[in-house]
Each structure stands twice: as C-alpha cells, then as structure tokens.
Scaffold this motif. Structure first.
Motif, PDB file in Angstrom:
ATOM      1  N   ASP A 187       0.845  -1.209   0.000  1.00 36.06           N
ATOM      2  CA  ASP A 187       0.000   0.000   0.000  1.00 36.06           C
ATOM      3  C   ASP A 187       0.876   1.254   0.000  1.00 36.06           C
ATOM      4  O   ASP A 187       0.570   2.243  -0.677  1.00 36.06           O
ATOM      5  CB  ASP A 187      -0.921   0.023   1.232  1.00 36.06           C
ATOM      6  N   LEU A 188       1.968   1.221   0.753  1.00 32.40           N
ATOM      7  CA  LEU A 188       2.855   2.396   0.770  1.00 32.40           C
ATOM      8  C   LEU A 188       3.514   2.573  -0.604  1.00 32.40           C
ATOM      9  O   LEU A 188       3.599   3.696  -1.117  1.00 32.40           O
ATOM     10  CB  LEU A 188       3.908   2.259   1.876  1.00 32.40           C
ATOM     11  N   LEU A 189       3.943   1.462  -1.210  1.00 38.38           N
ATOM     12  CA  LEU A 189       4.559   1.566  -2.534  1.00 38.38           C
ATOM     13  C   LEU A 189       3.563   2.134  -3.547  1.00 38.38           C
ATOM     14  O   LEU A 189       3.910   2.999  -4.357  1.00 38.38           O
ATOM     15  CB  LEU A 189       5.069   0.185  -2.984  1.00 38.38           C
ATOM     16  N   ASN A 204      12.048   7.759  -4.151  1.00 40.34           N
ATOM     17  CA  ASN A 204      11.561   8.635  -3.085  1.00 40.34           C
ATOM     18  C   ASN A 204      11.603   7.987  -1.700  1.00 40.34           C
ATOM     19  O   ASN A 204      10.935   8.452  -0.779  1.00 40.34           O
ATOM     20  CB  ASN A 204      10.139   9.108  -3.419  1.00 40.34           C
ATOM     21  N   VAL A 205      12.376   6.911  -1.587  1.00 42.77           N
ATOM     22  CA  VAL A 205      12.516   6.256  -0.284  1.00 42.77           C
ATOM     23  C   VAL A 205      13.950   6.405   0.207  1.00 42.77           C
ATOM     24  O   VAL A 205      14.903   6.167  -0.534  1.00 42.77           O
ATOM     25  CB  VAL A 205      12.143   4.746  -0.368  1.00 42.77           C
ATOM     26  N   ILE A 206      14.062   6.821   1.468  1.00 44.05           N
ATOM     27  CA  ILE A 206      15.362   6.828   2.147  1.00 44.05           C
ATOM     28  C   ILE A 206      15.255   5.765   3.221  1.00 44.05           C
ATOM     29  O   ILE A 206      14.282   5.750   3.994  1.00 44.05           O
ATOM     30  CB  ILE A 206      15.636   8.209   2.783  1.00 44.05           C
ATOM     31  N   LEU A 207      16.203   4.853   3.279  1.00 44.10           N
ATOM     32  CA  LEU A 207      16.077   3.810   4.315  1.00 44.10           C
ATOM     33  C   LEU A 207      17.363   3.617   5.102  1.00 44.10           C
ATOM     34  O   LEU A 207      18.467   3.915   4.628  1.00 44.10           O
ATOM     35  CB  LEU A 207      15.548   2.505   3.710  1.00 44.10           C
ATOM     36  N   ARG A 234      11.538  -3.518  -3.402  1.00 47.44           N
ATOM     37  CA  ARG A 234      11.483  -2.243  -4.158  1.00 47.44           C
ATOM     38  C   ARG A 234      11.900  -1.038  -3.325  1.00 47.44           C
ATOM     39  O   ARG A 234      12.310  -0.005  -3.879  1.00 47.44           O
ATOM     40  CB  ARG A 234      10.060  -2.020  -4.699  1.00 47.44           C
ATOM     41  N   PHE A 235      11.775  -1.127  -1.996  1.00 48.32           N
ATOM     42  CA  PHE A 235      12.177   0.029  -1.174  1.00 48.32           C
ATOM     43  C   PHE A 235      13.644   0.409  -1.419  1.00 48.32           C
ATOM     44  O   PHE A 235      14.004   1.581  -1.331  1.00 48.32           O
ATOM     45  CB  PHE A 235      11.994  -0.270   0.318  1.00 48.32           C
TER      46      PHE A 235
END
Ligand code: NAP
Ligand code: GLV
Length: 310
Positions: free
Chosen positions: A233-235, A267-270, A261-262
């Motif tokens: 859902d977040l993706l 647009n993802v910083i992890l 995919r994260f």
C-alpha cells in the motif's frame, strides 16, 4: 540460584555481560544457549529470543526487553503467564530517536534531495522557500519517544499534533486519541511520523485507507516497526504521488530482502533498523535496579502492561 539469562547476538551478549558485571560483580550471568540448569534462571534480558524457549525456565519471574519495544516478547506464544515484563526507558535511546526524526523531517522539509540533484547538475537554482509554521507534522504514539520528538519539532515552530490510544495533554501540541481521532489527525498531517508500539491494534495501521486520509503529497517516516506498514500500500501511494516520499528504518522482513522495491525507490530513504540503538552501558543501571527490585519484592520500573502489549 538466582541467575540472569542474557540473549541477543553473540558479540552483543559479551558487551552486556561486561557492563552488568561492572556494576554488580556478584551477578550470575548465563549467556544463551549456555543457560545451565533451567531451574537456575529467575530473570532474562533478551532481544529477539525465541519466545517458546522462555517456557523452559520454571522459576523465571522477570523478562527485560533489551529495547524500548517489547513486540519480540509478545510473538506467539507470548510471555509465560505470571512472568513480569519490563522494557528500557533511556535518555540516550530517546534522544537518538528524536535526532533520527528531526533529520528525516528537516531533510524533507528543506528539500535536500532537490538541492543535491541540482548540485549534481551544477545548476544554481532556488527551490520554493519552505514555510515551517504552515507545515503540519503528525506523530503517531505519544509515549517516551513520540512525546520527545513532538516537543522538539514544536520547538522548531512546526505545527505538531500527536495521536495516542488514551487522551493526552502536551503543551503546544494538538492531541488526538483513539480510533475516532485517527482520520481527523491524518487529515491535518503533511508529515506523518510513526512511533507506535507494535500490537494487534497497530499492526498494518499505515495502509491504503490511512494513507488516503493524508493530504495529497504527504511524507511518511516510520521508525517504529515494519509491520505497522502494509508495504504494498505504501509503494502504491508512493507511485501515485499520494505520498511524496518516505524515510523508513524498519521493515516487515529484516534484513530487508535485496530484491525489495524500497531499496531502489527514488523517493525512499532507508536505514537498517538503526534509528535508536540500545547502548548497554547506558541501560545497565536500570537492569541492575530492576533485578534488585525483584529480589527485594519492590515494585518494578518501566513495567509493560501485558494486557495491551506495550
Ligand atoms: P511507549 O512509551 O510505550 O509509547 C507508546 C505510545 O503509543 C503511547 O502514547 C500509546 O498511547 C500509543 N499507542 C499504543 N497503542 C496505540 C493505539 N492502538 N492507538 C493509538 N496510540 C497507541 O513507547 P516508546 O518508548 O515511545 O516506543 C515506541 C516504539 O518505538 C517501540 O515500541 C518500538 O517498537 C519503537 N522503537 C524503534 C526503535 C528503532 O531503532 N527503530 C528504537 C526504539 C523504539 P497511550 O499514551 O495512550 O498509552
Ligand atoms: C528498538 O527497536 C527498540 O525497540 O529499542
């Protein structure tokens, strides 16, 4: 025998042993899996220990989480009945989490990714000035960590609100509570920060419905537990632009699988569950204190309410 079982990654267990013995050289410490006779163990300080194994110790009276979170102790079958559960509440742990949240908020708010991209192209260009007083941050969870982060964000002049299970009052912070408070809280939140404990009520709380309840283009920061997020859902929300970006420290599967995919989403910083790491030297005194309270029959500190799971 009053022995303390210590269980976490092998290298970290040695550090715990040293720090605890430095404060109380008389402690009888057993490092998992070398616990000795199971009857000896009366207390355990653990992280991600197999929960069913704790049922082997007939004299176990106290379980101490090696972190602020206790969800690892509540995985089925949960803590053995009648065993008290305590967790860590530590200034360094709280400060580190607030630093993580402030960094993520400010990196987004000050358009760091945009300026880095301009720098990479050697382009001299101003992006629109951010308006701090008009930026609404919503902190899910107003406990030790959430309340500290909320206060520090409010001190920077953001409009801060918080959401908790039971009603709370915090100076300068708008508060919402319970299931009825959730959607109104989300509707006024440009940057969502999750600092909830993981319980059956909060599992999957960041999902298609709640993400759709945020203003279009909201930003999401999750430094609590991966299972708060329905990752697909977040993706989908990131891909559609409903969510403009996310900073994520925690994931449903850790380590995060290399194909996830994260890892590559623009647009993802992890980070690898490193927002706030327990420092054994800082927390050893409270472990020693709770062991003394147990021995002397005094009330324990930082007790977890087993009925709600945090
Ligand atoms: P805490 O002091 O127990 O606070 C929990 C907060 O969440 C409270 O305000 C509580 O409401 C609220 N809450 C619980 N269930 C809720 C629900 N169903 N609906 C709405 N609000 C709910 O916990 P903490 O010390 O702040 O820690 C929070 C979590 O951070 C930990 O459980 C852990 O999972 C995570 N953590 C992550 C890291 C990391 O490195 N990533 C490090 C440390 C901790 P009430 O005030 O009404 O009780
Ligand atoms: C870390 O995740 C903690 O719960 O302390």
């Amino acid at each position: 025998m009053n022995a303390l079982l210590v269980s976490t990654k092998p290298a970290t267990m040695q550090v715990w042993r040293e720090e605890l013995l430095a404060l109380d050289p008389a402690l009888d410490i057993r490092l998992h899996p070398e616990s000795g006779p199971v009857e000896d163990i009366t207390a355990a300080v653990t992280w991600n220990h197999p929960p069913e194994d704790l049922y082997r110790y007939p004299n176990l009276k106290l379980l101490i989480s090696m972190g602020a979170g206790v969800d690892h102790l509540f995985r089925p079958p949960g803590p053995p009945p009648g065993v008290a559960v305590v967790r860590l509440v530590d200034r360094l742990l709280t400060t580190a989490m607030s630093e993580y949240v402030l960094l993520a908020v400010l990196r987004h708010h000050r358009q760091d990714a945009g300026y880095r991209a301009l720098q990479a192209r050697r382009e001299w260009e101003e992006l629109p000035a951010p308006d701090t007083e008009a930026t609404r941050i919503g902190v899910m969870g107003l406990g030790n960590l959430g309340a500290d982060a909320a206060r520090k964000l409010a001190a920077l002049n953001f409009q801060v609100a918080g959401w908790s299970r039971t009603p709370k009052q915090l100076d300068g912070i708008e508060t919402f509570a319970g299931a009825d408070g959730l959607m109104p809280f989300l509707a006024r939140t440009d940057i969502l920060v999750c600092l909830l404990p993981l319980t059956p009520e909060t599992e999957g709380i960041i999902n298609a419905r709640t993400l759709a309840g945020l203003p279009h283009g909201a930003y999401v920061i999750n430094a609590a537990r991966g299972a708060h997020v329905v990752e697909e859902d977040l993706l989908a929300a990131l891909d559609s632009g409903q969510v403009s970006g996310a900073t994520l420290d925690v994931f449903r599967t850790e380590p995060l699988p290399r194909e996830h995919r994260f890892w590559t989403h623009p647009n993802v910083i992890l980070t690898p569950h490193a927002a706030s790491i327990t420092i054994p030297r800082s927390v050893a005194p409270q472990v020693i204190d709770n062991l003394a309270r147990l021995r002397e029959g005094r009330p324990l500190a930082n007790v977890v309410d087993v009925s709600v799971g945090y």
